[in-house]
Design a protein around this motif. Structure first.
Motif, PDB file in Angstrom:
ATOM      1  N   GLY A  85       0.884  -1.185   0.003  1.00 26.49           N
ATOM      2  CA  GLY A  85       0.024  -0.131  -0.164  1.00 26.49           C
ATOM      3  C   GLY A  85       0.876   1.221  -0.271  1.00 26.49           C
TER       4      GLY A  85
ATOM      5  N   TYR B 236       1.622   6.880   6.517  1.00 21.14           N
ATOM      6  CA  TYR B 236       0.832   5.739   6.246  1.00 21.14           C
ATOM      7  C   TYR B 236       0.614   5.101   7.493  1.00 21.14           C
ATOM      8  CZ  TYR B 236       2.330   5.924   1.275  1.00 21.14           C
ATOM      9  OH  TYR B 236       2.294   6.187   0.109  1.00 21.14           O
TER      10      TYR B 236
ATOM     11  N   ASN C  24      -1.999  -1.017   8.994  1.00 22.19           N
ATOM     12  CA  ASN C  24      -3.214  -1.957   8.825  1.00 22.19           C
ATOM     13  C   ASN C  24      -3.339  -3.056   9.812  1.00 22.19           C
ATOM     14  OD1 ASN C  24      -4.627   0.146   7.319  1.00 22.19           O
ATOM     15  ND2 ASN C  24      -3.693  -1.130   5.410  1.00 22.19           N
TER      16      ASN C  24
ATOM     17  N   SER D 204       0.329  -4.270   5.497  1.00 23.87           N
ATOM     18  CA  SER D 204      -0.208  -3.287   4.538  1.00 23.87           C
ATOM     19  C   SER D 204      -0.463  -1.999   5.311  1.00 23.87           C
ATOM     20  CB  SER D 204      -1.543  -3.667   3.732  1.00 23.87           C
ATOM     21  OG  SER D 204      -2.525  -3.623   4.451  1.00 23.87           O
TER      22      SER D 204
ATOM     23  N   THR E 159      -2.196   2.183   4.842  1.00 24.15           N
ATOM     24  CA  THR E 159      -3.089   3.189   4.293  1.00 24.15           C
ATOM     25  C   THR E 159      -2.495   4.580   4.315  1.00 24.15           C
ATOM     26  OG1 THR E 159      -5.138   1.754   4.974  1.00 24.15           O
ATOM     27  CG2 THR E 159      -5.527   3.973   4.479  1.00 24.15           C
TER      28      THR E 159
END
Length: 168
Positions: free
Chosen positions: A55, A113, A116, A120, A122
């Motif tokens: 991501g 970021y 998660n 990954s 987000t």
């Protein structure tokens, strides 16, 4: 000429020094840094994770102007912090940007970021309001106001920025 005394280790310090050296050799041996077999195959410690899986799609702009000014020689910063206090390590990446000696070809920004928890991340830069917009050079993360939330301080050419984390 000044004479210096030799320092003699007390038996307890000598034992500690020997123990520490032995422990270090054992650790190096267990991780494969020291091996009796020089032909032994070594396993990779790291695996590259592609952007579609992690991501993280951020790209650093190297800000290389024709004049090669001093701020351009400093690498960009990054911080590993838990900005949302969920127990997971999040990532803040610093980018160079527009300034009096450099005009990037496209919009550059810093990036935050959120982890998660499944390998990954987000991109929450816009919603957190931490995109920067200046020639970023470094970053530090700490709870400067003692409210329990990690705050972000971005050092930059021209004007540095303190982002106070208000916990939301």
């Amino acid at each position: 000429m000044r004479k210096e005394k030799l320092r003699v280790l007390k038996p307890s310090r000598l034992a500690l020094a020997l123990f520490g050296s032995t422990a270090l050799i054992l650790v190096f041996h267990s991780f494969g840094f020291v091996s009796g077999n020089e032909d032994a195959q070594r396993e990779a410690f790291f695996e590259e994770i592609p952007p579609w899986k992690s991501g993280i799609r951020w790209t650093h702009d190297n800000a290389m102007s024709e004049q090669r000014y001093l701020p351009e020689t400093v690498g960009a910063g990054c911080a590993f912090l838990d900005y949302d206090s969920d127990g997971l390590t999040d990532i803040y990446l610093v980018n160079s940007g527009q300034c009096d000696f450099y005009q990037p070809g496209s919009l550059t920004r810093n990036a935050l970021y959120r982890n998660n928890g499944d390998g990954s991340f987000t991109d929450v830069t816009t919603s957190a309001g931490v995109a920067g917009g200046n020639f970023g050079m470094g970053v530090a993360a700490a709870d400067y106001d003692n409210d329990g939330d990690q705050d972000i301080y971005v050092t930059a050419y021209g004007r540095s920025i303190l982002y106070a984390n208000n916990g939301d």
